[in-house]
Design a protein around this motif. Structure first.
Motif, PDB file in Angstrom:
ATOM      1  N   THR A   5      79.263  97.536  90.229  1.00  0.00           N
ATOM      2  CA  THR A   5      77.850  97.300  89.911  1.00  0.00           C
ATOM      3  C   THR A   5      77.659  96.815  88.480  1.00  0.00           C
ATOM      4  OG1 THR A   5      77.509  99.614  89.326  1.00  0.00           O
ATOM      5  CG2 THR A   5      77.039  98.959  91.618  1.00  0.00           C
ATOM      6  N   ILE A 100      75.620  92.199  90.004  1.00  0.00           N
ATOM      7  CA  ILE A 100      75.999  92.357  91.405  1.00  0.00           C
ATOM      8  C   ILE A 100      74.994  93.274  92.108  1.00  0.00           C
ATOM      9  CG2 ILE A 100      77.768  93.316  92.943  1.00  0.00           C
ATOM     10  CD1 ILE A 100      78.359  90.502  91.861  1.00  0.00           C
ATOM     11  N   GLU A 101      74.321  94.132  91.358  1.00  0.00           N
ATOM     12  CA  GLU A 101      73.267  94.983  91.921  1.00  0.00           C
ATOM     13  C   GLU A 101      72.215  94.140  92.645  1.00  0.00           C
ATOM     14  OE1 GLU A 101      72.504  98.287  92.070  1.00  0.00           O
ATOM     15  OE2 GLU A 101      74.417  98.875  91.217  1.00  0.00           O
ATOM     16  N   LEU A 104      73.673  93.126  95.982  1.00  0.00           N
ATOM     17  CA  LEU A 104      73.693  94.289  96.869  1.00  0.00           C
ATOM     18  C   LEU A 104      72.294  94.615  97.391  1.00  0.00           C
ATOM     19  CD1 LEU A 104      76.191  96.537  94.883  1.00  0.00           C
ATOM     20  CD2 LEU A 104      76.620  95.380  97.064  1.00  0.00           C
ATOM     21  N   LYS A 108      71.247  94.583 101.357  1.00  0.00           N
ATOM     22  CA  LYS A 108      70.729  95.804 101.981  1.00  0.00           C
ATOM     23  C   LYS A 108      69.317  95.600 102.538  1.00  0.00           C
ATOM     24  CE  LYS A 108      71.707  98.618  98.491  1.00  0.00           C
ATOM     25  NZ  LYS A 108      71.763  99.836  97.676  1.00  0.00           N
ATOM     26  N   TRP A 130      79.628  89.199 101.728  1.00  0.00           N
ATOM     27  CA  TRP A 130      79.955  90.621 101.761  1.00  0.00           C
ATOM     28  C   TRP A 130      81.463  90.814 101.663  1.00  0.00           C
ATOM     29  CZ3 TRP A 130      83.028  92.526 105.627  1.00  0.00           C
ATOM     30  CH2 TRP A 130      83.173  91.743 106.770  1.00  0.00           C
ATOM     31  N   LEU A 133      82.508  91.035  98.057  1.00  0.00           N
ATOM     32  CA  LEU A 133      82.207  92.356  97.510  1.00  0.00           C
ATOM     33  C   LEU A 133      83.254  93.381  97.946  1.00  0.00           C
ATOM     34  CD1 LEU A 133      78.361  92.336  98.057  1.00  0.00           C
ATOM     35  CD2 LEU A 133      79.574  92.007  95.895  1.00  0.00           C
ATOM     36  N   ALA A 137      85.769  96.064  95.838  1.00  0.00           N
ATOM     37  CA  ALA A 137      85.333  97.470  95.906  1.00  0.00           C
ATOM     38  C   ALA A 137      86.535  98.386  95.851  1.00  0.00           C
ATOM     39  CB  ALA A 137      84.536  97.698  97.177  1.00  0.00           C
TER      40      ALA A 137
END
Length: 142
Positions: A5, A100-101, A104, A108, A130, A133, A137
């Protein structure tokens, strides 16, 4: 705070991006997706982002009667469509400097699997899916 994030869009985006023009034909779009193993193609007009085509968009325009006894000429006409007839208009875009928040949050909130990256003039700079990401992760066992 999770390390992912803290990243910026430019840290994870895929660039350069294969794109198509408004008049690119269905058959060429399908070929590009298969050749480059991608699920999304941005549509640009004079280098500005105007839409995006996903593999789901491609399936949506195909007639379910193709290859059946009920196939008619109008079913075959789906192969003659061009990008502007297939694309999703006004795709979700972020800029390279965004966190990146922001990506995301879009993933979502809206049922999408990628966001396009543009500069402030809407010129295409990259794409984040996705899968991009997930590659970055780190999961902890709890």
């Amino acid at each position: 705070m999770n390390a992912i994030t803290q990243l910026r869009v430019m840290d994870l985006m895929t660039a350069p991006v294969i794109s198509v023009s408004m008049d690119t034909k269905f058959v060429e779009i399908r070929h590009l997706m298969e050749l480059h193993n991608v699920h999304h193609l941005p549509v640009v007009d004079q280098d500005k982002v105007v839409g995006i085509i996903s593999d789901r968009d491609m399936l949506r325009v195909l007639s379910p009667f193709l290859g059946t006894a009920g196939e008619m000429q109008r079913d075959l006409d789906s192969f003659n469509r061009v990008a502007h007839q297939i694309m999703t208009r006004q795709p979700i875009c972020v800029v390279e400097e965004d966190s990146i928040e922001a990506v995301l949050a879009w993933l979502k909130t809206v049922d999408i699997s990628c966001v396009l990256v543009t500069d402030k003039a809407q010129l295409l700079k990259g794409i984040i899916t996705w899968r991009d990401l997930l590659k970055h992760a780190k999961f902890s066992a709890t």
